[in-house]
Design an enzyme around this catalytic site. Structure first.
Site, PDB file in Angstrom:
ATOM      1  N   HIS A 137       5.489  -2.707   2.898  1.00 19.61           N
ATOM      2  CA  HIS A 137       5.149  -1.893   1.951  1.00 19.61           C
ATOM      3  C   HIS A 137       3.764  -1.226   2.038  1.00 19.61           C
ATOM      4  O   HIS A 137       2.784  -2.050   2.445  1.00 19.61           O
ATOM      5  CB  HIS A 137       5.049  -2.497   0.312  1.00 19.61           C
ATOM      6  CG  HIS A 137       4.782  -1.848  -0.776  1.00 19.61           C
ATOM      7  ND1 HIS A 137       5.437  -1.786  -1.918  1.00 19.61           N
ATOM      8  CD2 HIS A 137       3.712  -0.880  -1.004  1.00 19.61           C
ATOM      9  CE1 HIS A 137       4.891  -1.072  -2.936  1.00 19.61           C
ATOM     10  NE2 HIS A 137       3.698  -0.494  -2.452  1.00 19.61           N
ATOM     11  N   HIS A 167       0.191   0.127   3.131  1.00 21.26           N
ATOM     12  CA  HIS A 167      -0.902  -0.431   2.640  1.00 21.26           C
ATOM     13  C   HIS A 167      -2.031  -0.157   3.420  1.00 21.26           C
ATOM     14  O   HIS A 167      -1.939  -0.244   4.619  1.00 21.26           O
ATOM     15  CB  HIS A 167      -0.965  -1.977   2.189  1.00 21.26           C
ATOM     16  CG  HIS A 167      -0.441  -2.715   3.324  1.00 21.26           C
ATOM     17  ND1 HIS A 167       0.863  -2.972   3.862  1.00 21.26           N
ATOM     18  CD2 HIS A 167      -1.235  -3.574   4.386  1.00 21.26           C
ATOM     19  CE1 HIS A 167       0.892  -3.781   4.699  1.00 21.26           C
ATOM     20  NE2 HIS A 167      -0.465  -4.173   5.158  1.00 21.26           N
ATOM     21  N   HIS A 214      -5.790  -1.192   4.782  1.00 24.93           N
ATOM     22  CA  HIS A 214      -6.731  -2.326   4.563  1.00 24.93           C
ATOM     23  C   HIS A 214      -8.241  -1.810   4.481  1.00 24.93           C
ATOM     24  O   HIS A 214      -8.361  -0.612   5.197  1.00 24.93           O
ATOM     25  CB  HIS A 214      -6.463  -3.295   6.023  1.00 24.93           C
ATOM     26  CG  HIS A 214      -5.568  -3.974   6.150  1.00 24.93           C
ATOM     27  ND1 HIS A 214      -5.356  -5.187   5.978  1.00 24.93           N
ATOM     28  CD2 HIS A 214      -4.181  -3.445   6.688  1.00 24.93           C
ATOM     29  CE1 HIS A 214      -4.159  -5.699   6.433  1.00 24.93           C
ATOM     30  NE2 HIS A 214      -3.381  -4.636   6.781  1.00 24.93           N
TER      31      HIS A 214
HETATM   32  P1  AMP Z   1      -0.108  -5.877   7.917  1.00 25.74           P
HETATM   33  O1  AMP Z   1      -0.286  -6.992   8.912  1.00 25.74           O
HETATM   34  O2  AMP Z   1      -0.978  -4.811   7.896  1.00 25.74           O
HETATM   35  O3  AMP Z   1       1.221  -5.775   7.170  1.00 25.74           O
HETATM   36  O4  AMP Z   1      -0.942  -6.762   6.422  1.00 25.74           O
HETATM   37  C1  AMP Z   1      -0.422  -7.801   5.562  1.00 25.74           C
HETATM   38  C2  AMP Z   1      -1.616  -8.194   4.893  1.00 25.74           C
HETATM   39  O5  AMP Z   1      -1.208  -8.550   3.659  1.00 25.74           O
HETATM   40  C3  AMP Z   1      -2.004  -9.387   5.514  1.00 25.74           C
HETATM   41  O6  AMP Z   1      -3.481  -9.136   5.873  1.00 25.74           O
HETATM   42  C4  AMP Z   1      -1.886 -10.427   4.590  1.00 25.74           C
HETATM   43  O7  AMP Z   1      -2.992 -11.357   4.595  1.00 25.74           O
HETATM   44  C5  AMP Z   1      -1.842 -10.042   3.212  1.00 25.74           C
HETATM   45  N1  AMP Z   1      -0.885 -10.485   2.248  1.00 25.74           N
HETATM   46  C6  AMP Z   1       0.126 -11.192   2.395  1.00 25.74           C
HETATM   47  N2  AMP Z   1       0.408 -11.669   1.377  1.00 25.74           N
HETATM   48  C7  AMP Z   1      -0.554 -11.524   0.229  1.00 25.74           C
HETATM   49  C8  AMP Z   1      -0.559 -11.727  -1.257  1.00 25.74           C
HETATM   50  N3  AMP Z   1       0.364 -12.331  -1.891  1.00 25.74           N
HETATM   51  N4  AMP Z   1      -1.802 -11.436  -1.782  1.00 25.74           N
HETATM   52  C9  AMP Z   1      -2.498 -10.368  -0.931  1.00 25.74           C
HETATM   53  N5  AMP Z   1      -2.522 -10.110   0.359  1.00 25.74           N
HETATM   54  C10 AMP Z   1      -1.187 -10.673   1.242  1.00 25.74           C
HETATM   55 ZN    ZN Z   2       7.300  -2.354  -2.207  1.00 21.38          ZN
END
Ligand code: AMP
Ligand code: ZN
Length: 123
Positions: free
Chosen positions: A107, A109, A111
């Site tokens: 989804h 996002h 950072h």
């Molecule tokens: P990406 O590798 O760019 O897809 O980053 C996914 C991010 O989502 C990682 O930094 C995880 O630590 C974070 N993440 C996964 N599950 C959760 C959650 N339930 N709440 C907040 N962050 C999350």
């Molecule tokens: Zn979604």
């Protein structure tokens, strides 16, 4: 989207530490922070990756990016300037896309990673 973690967070079906919300966007704390400040900015609408966005999404993507410095300011990692113009502070804005881009949650996002170094950093 069923079974999408961030759609569930956007729907508040799964708890998160929300730091910003409007009709289009949600921002919350990353559960495994890579730096003193690590926030995720998501559109409420599901897009799996940046590659699933078209030019129609330019205003939404712009809104996500424009939110980053506002949150950086609020969380104390905005770029500032010394009296002599030397920049201080700072953060990274990162969108991982696809497996080779290191994306783990499908989804879209953004950072926002910042604060005083050293940082563990991101994968
Ligand atoms: P990406 O590798 O760019 O897809 O980053 C996914 C991010 O989502 C990682 O930094 C995880 O630590 C974070 N993440 C996964 N599950 C959760 C959650 N339930 N709440 C907040 N962050 C999350
Ligand atoms: Zn979604």
């Amino acid at each position: 989207m069923e079974n999408c973690l961030f759609c569930k967070i956007a729907a508040k079906a799964i708890p998160s530490t929300i730091v910003y919300e409007d009709e289009d966007l949600l921002a919350f704390k990353d559960i495994n922070p890579a730096a003193p400040v690590h926030l995720l900015v998501i559109p409420k609408r599901h897009f799996a990756t940046l590659s699933d966005c078209s030019a129609n999404e330019a205003p939404l993507l712009g809104k996500m990016l424009a939110l980053a410095p506002r949150l950086a300011e609020e969380f104390g990692c905005a770029v500032g300037y010394e009296a002599d113009g030397t920049p201080t502070g700072g953060y990274k804005t990162v969108i991982n896309s696809g497996p080779d881009g290191g994306q783990e949650v499908y989804h879209l996002h953004l950072h926002l990673v910042g604060g005083a170094r050293p940082w563990r950093g991101m994968r």
